[in-house]
Scaffold this motif. Sequence first.
Motif, PDB file in Angstrom:
ATOM      1  N   HIS A  17       0.851  -1.189   0.000  1.00 52.02           N
ATOM      2  CA  HIS A  17       0.000   0.000   0.000  1.00 52.02           C
ATOM      3  C   HIS A  17       0.891   1.245   0.000  1.00 52.02           C
ATOM      4  O   HIS A  17       1.902   1.275   0.716  1.00 52.02           O
ATOM      5  N   PRO A  18       0.521   2.268  -0.767  1.00 51.47           N
ATOM      6  CA  PRO A  18       1.371   3.463  -0.865  1.00 51.47           C
ATOM      7  C   PRO A  18       1.739   4.066   0.494  1.00 51.47           C
ATOM      8  O   PRO A  18       2.894   4.438   0.711  1.00 51.47           O
ATOM      9  N   ALA A  19       0.776   4.164   1.421  1.00 53.63           N
ATOM     10  CA  ALA A  19       1.060   4.801   2.716  1.00 53.63           C
ATOM     11  C   ALA A  19       2.134   4.022   3.461  1.00 53.63           C
ATOM     12  O   ALA A  19       3.012   4.594   4.113  1.00 53.63           O
ATOM     13  N   ARG A  20       2.085   2.680   3.356  1.00 58.38           N
ATOM     14  CA  ARG A  20       3.009   1.841   4.132  1.00 58.38           C
ATOM     15  C   ARG A  20       4.386   1.775   3.461  1.00 58.38           C
ATOM     16  O   ARG A  20       5.412   1.707   4.144  1.00 58.38           O
ATOM     17  N   ILE A 110      -4.810   1.837   7.382  1.00 59.54           N
ATOM     18  CA  ILE A 110      -3.700   1.890   8.348  1.00 59.54           C
ATOM     19  C   ILE A 110      -3.514   3.312   8.885  1.00 59.54           C
ATOM     20  O   ILE A 110      -3.101   3.503  10.030  1.00 59.54           O
ATOM     21  N   VAL A 111      -3.820   4.294   8.065  1.00 56.06           N
ATOM     22  CA  VAL A 111      -3.716   5.687   8.547  1.00 56.06           C
ATOM     23  C   VAL A 111      -4.777   5.917   9.619  1.00 56.06           C
ATOM     24  O   VAL A 111      -4.512   6.524  10.656  1.00 56.06           O
ATOM     25  N   LEU A 112      -5.960   5.367   9.386  1.00 59.41           N
ATOM     26  CA  LEU A 112      -7.036   5.479  10.387  1.00 59.41           C
ATOM     27  C   LEU A 112      -6.593   4.896  11.736  1.00 59.41           C
ATOM     28  O   LEU A 112      -6.836   5.494  12.790  1.00 59.41           O
ATOM     29  N   GLN A 131     -11.814   9.510   7.099  1.00 60.28           N
ATOM     30  CA  GLN A 131     -11.429   8.340   6.304  1.00 60.28           C
ATOM     31  C   GLN A 131     -12.187   8.445   4.986  1.00 60.28           C
ATOM     32  O   GLN A 131     -13.401   8.217   4.947  1.00 60.28           O
ATOM     33  N   ALA A 132     -11.528   8.851   3.916  1.00 57.65           N
ATOM     34  CA  ALA A 132     -12.236   9.052   2.651  1.00 57.65           C
ATOM     35  C   ALA A 132     -11.258   9.041   1.494  1.00 57.65           C
ATOM     36  O   ALA A 132     -10.046   9.182   1.675  1.00 57.65           O
ATOM     37  N   ASP A 133     -11.838   8.877   0.306  1.00 56.14           N
ATOM     38  CA  ASP A 133     -11.058   8.796  -0.923  1.00 56.14           C
ATOM     39  C   ASP A 133     -11.158  10.131  -1.670  1.00 56.14           C
ATOM     40  O   ASP A 133     -12.252  10.686  -1.774  1.00 56.14           O
ATOM     41  N   LEU A 158      -2.397  18.375  -1.371  1.00 59.17           N
ATOM     42  CA  LEU A 158      -2.438  17.061  -2.023  1.00 59.17           C
ATOM     43  C   LEU A 158      -0.978  16.708  -2.293  1.00 59.17           C
ATOM     44  O   LEU A 158      -0.461  16.859  -3.395  1.00 59.17           O
ATOM     45  N   VAL A 159      -0.287  16.335  -1.222  1.00 59.43           N
ATOM     46  CA  VAL A 159       1.169  16.180  -1.295  1.00 59.43           C
ATOM     47  C   VAL A 159       1.496  14.705  -1.549  1.00 59.43           C
ATOM     48  O   VAL A 159       1.150  13.835  -0.739  1.00 59.43           O
ATOM     49  N   ALA A 160       2.136  14.463  -2.695  1.00 60.60           N
ATOM     50  CA  ALA A 160       2.480  13.102  -3.126  1.00 60.60           C
ATOM     51  C   ALA A 160       1.243  12.205  -3.145  1.00 60.60           C
ATOM     52  O   ALA A 160       1.300  11.036  -2.779  1.00 60.60           O
ATOM     53  N   LEU A 161       0.134  12.757  -3.565  1.00 56.92           N
ATOM     54  CA  LEU A 161      -1.128  12.008  -3.644  1.00 56.92           C
ATOM     55  C   LEU A 161      -1.553  11.741  -5.094  1.00 56.92           C
ATOM     56  O   LEU A 161      -1.930  10.618  -5.428  1.00 56.92           O
ATOM     57  N   HIS A 163      -0.267  11.259  -7.947  1.00 59.08           N
ATOM     58  CA  HIS A 163       0.284  10.212  -8.835  1.00 59.08           C
ATOM     59  C   HIS A 163      -0.309   8.839  -8.509  1.00 59.08           C
ATOM     60  O   HIS A 163      -0.051   7.881  -9.215  1.00 59.08           O
ATOM     61  N   PHE A 164      -1.106   8.754  -7.432  1.00 57.24           N
ATOM     62  CA  PHE A 164      -1.843   7.506  -7.164  1.00 57.24           C
ATOM     63  C   PHE A 164      -3.256   7.558  -7.754  1.00 57.24           C
ATOM     64  O   PHE A 164      -4.050   6.652  -7.525  1.00 57.24           O
ATOM     65  N   VAL A 165      -3.547   8.649  -8.460  1.00 61.34           N
ATOM     66  CA  VAL A 165      -4.861   8.799  -9.092  1.00 61.34           C
ATOM     67  C   VAL A 165      -4.628   8.840 -10.600  1.00 61.34           C
ATOM     68  O   VAL A 165      -4.076   9.813 -11.132  1.00 61.34           O
ATOM     69  N   GLY A 166      -5.019   7.777 -11.288  1.00 58.85           N
ATOM     70  CA  GLY A 166      -4.795   7.679 -12.732  1.00 58.85           C
ATOM     71  C   GLY A 166      -5.689   8.640 -13.499  1.00 58.85           C
ATOM     72  O   GLY A 166      -6.715   9.117 -12.984  1.00 58.85           O
TER      73      GLY A 166
HETATM   74  C1  SAM Z   1       3.242   8.999  -0.496  1.00 59.11           C
HETATM   75  S1  SAM Z   1       2.002   9.171   0.740  1.00 59.11           S
HETATM   76  C2  SAM Z   1       2.111  10.922   1.075  1.00 59.11           C
HETATM   77  C3  SAM Z   1       1.832  11.280   2.527  1.00 59.11           C
HETATM   78  C4  SAM Z   1       1.945  12.759   2.860  1.00 59.11           C
HETATM   79  N1  SAM Z   1       0.997  13.546   2.078  1.00 59.11           N
HETATM   80  C5  SAM Z   1       3.337  13.267   2.613  1.00 59.11           C
HETATM   81  O1  SAM Z   1       3.573  13.796   1.521  1.00 59.11           O
HETATM   82  O2  SAM Z   1       4.219  13.121   3.453  1.00 59.11           O
HETATM   83  C6  SAM Z   1       0.495   9.102  -0.227  1.00 59.11           C
HETATM   84  C7  SAM Z   1      -0.755   8.967   0.596  1.00 59.11           C
HETATM   85  O3  SAM Z   1      -1.896   9.118  -0.253  1.00 59.11           O
HETATM   86  C8  SAM Z   1      -2.873   8.176   0.158  1.00 59.11           C
HETATM   87  N2  SAM Z   1      -3.781   7.921  -0.969  1.00 59.11           N
HETATM   88  C9  SAM Z   1      -3.515   7.246  -2.115  1.00 59.11           C
HETATM   89  N3  SAM Z   1      -4.606   7.205  -2.892  1.00 59.11           N
HETATM   90  C10 SAM Z   1      -5.576   7.897  -2.240  1.00 59.11           C
HETATM   91  C11 SAM Z   1      -6.933   8.208  -2.534  1.00 59.11           C
HETATM   92  N4  SAM Z   1      -7.490   7.797  -3.675  1.00 59.11           N
HETATM   93  N5  SAM Z   1      -7.636   8.943  -1.634  1.00 59.11           N
HETATM   94  C12 SAM Z   1      -7.068   9.338  -0.466  1.00 59.11           C
HETATM   95  N6  SAM Z   1      -5.796   9.058  -0.134  1.00 59.11           N
HETATM   96  C13 SAM Z   1      -5.058   8.343  -0.992  1.00 59.11           C
HETATM   97  C14 SAM Z   1      -2.079   6.963   0.570  1.00 59.11           C
HETATM   98  O4  SAM Z   1      -2.829   6.096   1.430  1.00 59.11           O
HETATM   99  C15 SAM Z   1      -0.887   7.599   1.256  1.00 59.11           C
HETATM  100  O5  SAM Z   1      -1.111   7.750   2.636  1.00 59.11           O
END
Ligand code: SAM
Length: 270
Positions: A17-20, A110-112, A131-133, A158-161, A163-166
């Motif tokens: 998982h990206p967060a972990r 896991i963040v929760l 807790q939301a997307d 939206l820091v490093a977020l 790129h997980f959204v296509g």
């Molecule tokens: C690389 S971490 C960045 C954490 C923090 N923003 C930082 O820059 O230190 C990316 C985070 O985005 C979350 N994430 C990924 N896709 C997401 C989505 N669709 N909605 C909400 N969070 C999401 C992941 O669970 C992860 O915790």
Amino acid sequence: MTGTEPAATRIDTSRPHPARVYDWFLGGKDNYPVDEELGRHIMSIDNRAKHVARTNRWFMHRVTRWLAGRAGVRQYLDIGTGIPTEPNLHQLAQAVAPESRIVYTDNDPIVLTHAEALLRSHPDGVTDYIQADVRDPDRILDQARKILDFEQPIALSLVALLHFVGDEDGPLDLVGRLVDALPSGSHLVISQLTADFDPLGVQRGVEMYAAGGVTLAPRSLDAFGRFFEGLEVVEPGIVQLTQWHPELGVDEVHDGDEAVSLYGAVGRKP
Ligand SMILES: C[S@@+](CC[C@H](N)C(=O)[O-])C[C@H]1O[C@@H](n2cnc3c(N)ncnc32)[C@H](O)[C@@H]1O
């Protein structure tokens, strides 16, 4: 804590998982063997990956100091917060202005489970966790309105977020809907992976994440700039992360001037 559903608390340890993985790169303990495996695999092709994660975290530190100190921001909506890593955003903001109000959001269970560290607000301020997307901006905005005053400026981060959204999930539209809800004087903060500097290395990273079932969508300078359309991008503009107000860095240790493959910028809503 706002808007938590029981189904959202299940932790899947069968895939990374990206967060972990990010937690592993930052030296945290809240990750599983499958996350470490992907982290080590990525380190085997780019031994600066841990440094890149720290560089991203330091960008968040400097931006928050800038927002709280120079821009006078007192409200924050941080989406894609990650597993708590000190200093967290609220600690940086409340060190400048203890009355600051911060709403955190992440979609990873896991963040929760670690959210209590995010809820230790200064008594003069408030922190909350949703807790939301990010692909459900209406839900995030509905919950955030319970804590934040949408008549006063808010910093949306939206820091490093993203790129997980296509692209198939319409990230431009999602960001636009969030920014539309903010009043004049609000700020948008984004950092985002790019393949502009190291196309082959980033492509290999994309393939490794894909093998673990995780989308990673690097974006070009042009595509990144589109997130800021209609906003005033503050100095120094859209830059590679280490170039964003380096003078605000504290305890940062850089191992050279080599570019990291992440763009960062802050835009102000006129
Ligand atoms: C690389 S971490 C960045 C954490 C923090 N923003 C930082 O820059 O230190 C990316 C985070 O985005 C979350 N994430 C990924 N896709 C997401 C989505 N669709 N909605 C909400 N969070 C999401 C992941 O669970 C992860 O915790």
